[in-house]
Motif scaffolding. Structure first.
Motif, PDB file in Angstrom:
ATOM      1  N   GLY A 159       0.777  -1.233  -0.131  1.00 44.39           N
ATOM      2  CA  GLY A 159       0.030  -0.086  -0.056  1.00 44.39           C
ATOM      3  C   GLY A 159       0.842   1.283   0.107  1.00 44.39           C
ATOM      4  O   GLY A 159       0.480   2.476  -0.666  1.00 44.39           O
ATOM      5  N   ALA A 160       1.878   1.291   0.853  1.00 44.56           N
ATOM      6  CA  ALA A 160       2.665   2.461   0.927  1.00 44.56           C
ATOM      7  C   ALA A 160       3.344   2.589  -0.070  1.00 44.56           C
ATOM      8  O   ALA A 160       3.842   3.936  -0.816  1.00 44.56           O
ATOM      9  CB  ALA A 160       3.909   2.263   2.047  1.00 44.56           C
ATOM     10  N   SER A 161       3.733   1.648  -1.277  1.00 42.20           N
ATOM     11  CA  SER A 161       4.634   2.138  -2.477  1.00 42.20           C
ATOM     12  C   SER A 161       3.682   2.958  -3.320  1.00 42.20           C
ATOM     13  O   SER A 161       4.509   3.480  -4.008  1.00 42.20           O
ATOM     14  CB  SER A 161       4.676   0.515  -3.066  1.00 42.20           C
ATOM     15  N   HIS A 162       2.415   2.925  -3.436  1.00 45.61           N
ATOM     16  CA  HIS A 162       1.512   3.657  -4.317  1.00 45.61           C
ATOM     17  C   HIS A 162       1.909   5.364  -4.132  1.00 45.61           C
ATOM     18  O   HIS A 162       2.230   5.881  -4.961  1.00 45.61           O
ATOM     19  CB  HIS A 162       0.200   3.426  -4.281  1.00 45.61           C
ATOM     20  N   PRO A 163       1.664   5.550  -2.813  1.00 49.40           N
ATOM     21  CA  PRO A 163       1.909   7.208  -2.741  1.00 49.40           C
ATOM     22  C   PRO A 163       3.465   7.551  -2.725  1.00 49.40           C
ATOM     23  O   PRO A 163       3.702   8.504  -3.062  1.00 49.40           O
ATOM     24  CB  PRO A 163       1.448   7.508  -1.194  1.00 49.40           C
ATOM     25  N   LEU A 164       4.390   6.471  -2.271  1.00 48.77           N
ATOM     26  CA  LEU A 164       5.674   6.771  -2.401  1.00 48.77           C
ATOM     27  C   LEU A 164       6.085   7.044  -3.941  1.00 48.77           C
ATOM     28  O   LEU A 164       6.950   7.634  -4.225  1.00 48.77           O
ATOM     29  CB  LEU A 164       6.462   5.749  -1.605  1.00 48.77           C
ATOM     30  N   ALA A 165       5.382   6.147  -4.643  1.00 53.85           N
ATOM     31  CA  ALA A 165       5.873   6.067  -6.298  1.00 53.85           C
ATOM     32  C   ALA A 165       5.634   7.704  -6.788  1.00 53.85           C
ATOM     33  O   ALA A 165       6.075   8.251  -7.676  1.00 53.85           O
ATOM     34  CB  ALA A 165       5.059   5.198  -7.055  1.00 53.85           C
ATOM     35  N   LYS A 166       4.361   8.090  -6.251  1.00 57.31           N
ATOM     36  CA  LYS A 166       4.304   9.692  -6.643  1.00 57.31           C
ATOM     37  C   LYS A 166       5.403  10.544  -6.469  1.00 57.31           C
ATOM     38  O   LYS A 166       5.597  11.665  -7.163  1.00 57.31           O
ATOM     39  CB  LYS A 166       2.785   9.960  -6.240  1.00 57.31           C
ATOM     40  N   LYS A 167       6.115  10.213  -5.217  1.00 59.37           N
ATOM     41  CA  LYS A 167       7.089  11.062  -4.987  1.00 59.37           C
ATOM     42  C   LYS A 167       8.635  10.832  -5.632  1.00 59.37           C
ATOM     43  O   LYS A 167       9.270  11.726  -5.811  1.00 59.37           O
ATOM     44  CB  LYS A 167       7.334  11.123  -3.375  1.00 59.37           C
ATOM     45  N   TRP A 222       9.485   2.321 -10.006  1.00 63.61           N
ATOM     46  CA  TRP A 222      10.575   1.350  -9.283  1.00 63.61           C
ATOM     47  C   TRP A 222      11.322   1.635  -8.155  1.00 63.61           C
ATOM     48  O   TRP A 222      11.692   0.764  -7.295  1.00 63.61           O
ATOM     49  CB  TRP A 222      11.537   1.046 -10.356  1.00 63.61           C
ATOM     50  N   PRO A 223      11.765   2.880  -7.957  1.00 62.30           N
ATOM     51  CA  PRO A 223      12.444   3.260  -6.494  1.00 62.30           C
ATOM     52  C   PRO A 223      11.564   3.002  -5.540  1.00 62.30           C
ATOM     53  O   PRO A 223      12.044   2.594  -4.305  1.00 62.30           O
ATOM     54  CB  PRO A 223      12.759   4.805  -6.742  1.00 62.30           C
ATOM     55  N   ALA A 224      10.153   3.166  -5.579  1.00 53.80           N
ATOM     56  CA  ALA A 224       9.316   3.088  -4.304  1.00 53.80           C
ATOM     57  C   ALA A 224       9.094   1.448  -4.227  1.00 53.80           C
ATOM     58  O   ALA A 224       9.246   1.216  -2.876  1.00 53.80           O
ATOM     59  CB  ALA A 224       7.970   3.655  -4.858  1.00 53.80           C
ATOM     60  N   VAL A 225       8.985   0.627  -5.178  1.00 51.79           N
ATOM     61  CA  VAL A 225       8.690  -0.723  -4.918  1.00 51.79           C
ATOM     62  C   VAL A 225       9.948  -1.155  -4.393  1.00 51.79           C
ATOM     63  O   VAL A 225      10.069  -1.981  -3.512  1.00 51.79           O
ATOM     64  CB  VAL A 225       8.424  -1.350  -6.403  1.00 51.79           C
TER      65      VAL A 225
END
Length: 103
Positions: free
Chosen positions: A72-80, A84-87
């Motif tokens: 779940g956290a990878s989704h908002p983190l991906a916007k920042k 790939w860095p978020a995942v």
């Protein structure tokens, strides 16, 4: 912890990270989010079974929770920081949590 237990813990931690990375890769390459989710779920079930066997139900539940929160956290983190860095970040954090919490 025996050497065998330590290897199993490392393998399960790597599998958990791989489930997050692999689920994303499958979803992205196939353009099918459900297929990626199936990979994520299958690996989550396998990891949870191993965590329960080696560390008990409470820790297995906590680690499954970590796995799901990471997804779940990878989704908002991906916007920042990008997808790939978020995942990669949440996969690493999940693997670290698994190493620390599992026996």
């Amino acid at each position: 912890m025996t050497d065998h237990d330590a290897r199993r813990s490392i393998a399960t931690s790597a599998l958990a990270a791989g489930g997050l990375l692999g689920g994303f890769a499958v979803a992205r390459q196939s353009h099918n989010r459900q297929l990626g989710g199936a990979v994520l779920a299958t690996v989550g079930v396998a990891c949870t079974a191993q965590w329960r066997k080696t560390s008990g139900s409470a820790r297995a539940g906590a680690l499954l929770g970590t796995y799901l929160v990471a997804f779940g956290a990878s989704h908002p983190l991906a916007k920042k920081i990008g997808a790939w860095p978020a995942v990669t970040t949440v996969a690493a954090a999940t693997a670290a949590a698994s190493l620390v919490l599992s026996k």
